[in-house]
Write a protein that holds these residues in place. Structure first.
Motif, PDB file in Angstrom:
ATOM      1  N   GLY A  25      -2.870   0.828   3.802  1.00  0.00           N
ATOM      2  CA  GLY A  25      -1.849   0.475   2.815  1.00  0.00           C
ATOM      3  C   GLY A  25      -0.586  -0.138   3.372  1.00  0.00           C
ATOM      4  N   PHE A  26      -0.668  -0.728   4.573  1.00  0.00           N
ATOM      5  CA  PHE A  26       0.509  -1.345   5.187  1.00  0.00           C
ATOM      6  C   PHE A  26       0.335  -2.864   5.306  1.00  0.00           C
ATOM      7  N   LEU A  43       5.155  -2.578   6.807  1.00  0.00           N
ATOM      8  CA  LEU A  43       5.758  -2.397   5.488  1.00  0.00           C
ATOM      9  C   LEU A  43       4.770  -1.685   4.578  1.00  0.00           C
ATOM     10  N   ASP A  44       5.265  -0.767   3.765  1.00  0.00           N
ATOM     11  CA  ASP A  44       4.413  -0.147   2.763  1.00  0.00           C
ATOM     12  C   ASP A  44       4.044  -1.203   1.727  1.00  0.00           C
ATOM     13  N   HIS A  45       2.737  -1.449   1.562  1.00  0.00           N
ATOM     14  CA  HIS A  45       2.271  -2.547   0.703  1.00  0.00           C
ATOM     15  C   HIS A  45       2.753  -2.398  -0.737  1.00  0.00           C
ATOM     16  N   THR A  46       2.622  -1.209  -1.308  1.00  0.00           N
ATOM     17  CA  THR A  46       2.993  -0.987  -2.708  1.00  0.00           C
ATOM     18  C   THR A  46       4.494  -1.152  -2.915  1.00  0.00           C
ATOM     19  N   ALA A  47       5.289  -0.535  -2.041  1.00  0.00           N
ATOM     20  CA  ALA A  47       6.742  -0.606  -2.174  1.00  0.00           C
ATOM     21  C   ALA A  47       7.247  -2.036  -1.982  1.00  0.00           C
ATOM     22  N   PHE A  48       6.686  -2.750  -0.996  1.00  0.00           N
ATOM     23  CA  PHE A  48       7.144  -4.115  -0.748  1.00  0.00           C
ATOM     24  C   PHE A  48       6.803  -5.025  -1.921  1.00  0.00           C
ATOM     25  N   ASN A  49       5.576  -4.932  -2.435  1.00  0.00           N
ATOM     26  CA  ASN A  49       5.171  -5.789  -3.550  1.00  0.00           C
ATOM     27  C   ASN A  49       6.062  -5.587  -4.767  1.00  0.00           C
ATOM     28  N   ILE A  87      -0.945  -9.891   0.110  1.00  0.00           N
ATOM     29  CA  ILE A  87      -0.209 -10.334   1.288  1.00  0.00           C
ATOM     30  C   ILE A  87      -0.723  -9.544   2.486  1.00  0.00           C
ATOM     31  N   VAL A  88      -1.137 -10.245   3.540  1.00  0.00           N
ATOM     32  CA  VAL A  88      -1.710  -9.566   4.705  1.00  0.00           C
ATOM     33  C   VAL A  88      -0.827  -9.664   5.947  1.00  0.00           C
ATOM     34  N   HIS A  89       0.166 -10.561   5.934  1.00  0.00           N
ATOM     35  CA  HIS A  89       1.079 -10.662   7.081  1.00  0.00           C
ATOM     36  C   HIS A  89       2.321 -11.434   6.655  1.00  0.00           C
ATOM     37  N   ILE A  90       3.479 -11.067   7.225  1.00  0.00           N
ATOM     38  CA  ILE A  90       4.739 -11.740   6.904  1.00  0.00           C
ATOM     39  C   ILE A  90       5.529 -12.008   8.175  1.00  0.00           C
TER      40      ILE A  90
END
Length: 221
Positions: A25-26, A43-49, A87-90
């Protein structure tokens, strides 16, 4: 728009570690700073989205808290999965006071082109402009009024009003938006009642009349 998010340091490892992070989930990410080695984070995927959705259509500054150390950044690039669209990378770039940055700013088109009222088709050729400026001068958008565009007209970059605090490498003769000629429609007229030719009758001087004259000549012999 300033967005506050949290992240944690990640250690560089094998490529398989990235897949594992994503399954957990990151989002793996990197913060790049001028003259500094990149800082690798998760980054936490859910929180970032949740935060990222609020910034769509505008320019956002991400204030990232990395284990208590804050970094003011903007997104330079992101990778999206081709199927899931996750999103898989930033890649983030850190902002430094007094140092200009280069980024894409969205264009906001305002007004209704007068040419569209005449049947013309408005074609948006550019929806963003790459600019360079100091972090404090980053605009949310660049406004472009298209009200005066008639059919066959185009608005070029030279006509876009930019603040003196902003520079760009876009050529002045670059067309931003244009109004195309209305497309011609092919109209097929249906024959009126009584105008259809009977089968076998070509015209008044056609084969049908020739056969009739031939019959008359044979009977008179």
């Amino acid at each position: 728009m300033n967005v506050k998010i949290k992240a944690k340091i990640r250690e560089l490892g094998k490529k398989s570690d990235l897949k594992r992070y994503r399954k957990e989930g990151f989002i793996p990410a990197v913060i790049y700073g001028e003259g500094k080695e990149g800082k690798y984070i998760l980054l936490d995927h859910t929180a970032f989205n949740k935060s990222f959705r609020k910034t769509i259509g505008g320019v956002a500054i991400f204030d990232i808290d990395v284990d208590g150390e804050e970094h003011s950044t903007f997104i330079k690039d992101k990778q999206v999965h081709p199927v899931s669209r996750r999103i898989v990378h930033i890649d983030f770039v850190e902002l430094h006071k007094g140092q200009p940055i280069t980024l894409e700013i969205p264009i906001k088109f305002v007004g209704v082109a007068k040419g569209s009222k005449e049947g013309g088709v408005v074609e948006y050729l550019h929806r963003s402009i790459e600019i360079s400026c100091l972090p404090k001068d980053i605009p949310d958008e660049i406004e472009v009024d298209i009200s005066d565009l008639g059919v066959g007209d185009a608005l070029h970059f030279a006509e876009v009003n930019l603040p003196d605090t902003i520079t760009t490498t876009m050529a002045d003769d670059t067309a931003i938006v244009s109004v195309k000629e209305p497309q011609m429609k092919l109209v097929v007229e249906e024959p009126e009642e009584g105008e259809e030719l009977e089968e076998g009758a070509v015209s008044e001087e056609g084969e049908g009349d020739s056969e009739e004259r031939k019959t008359e000549e044979e009977s008179s012999e």
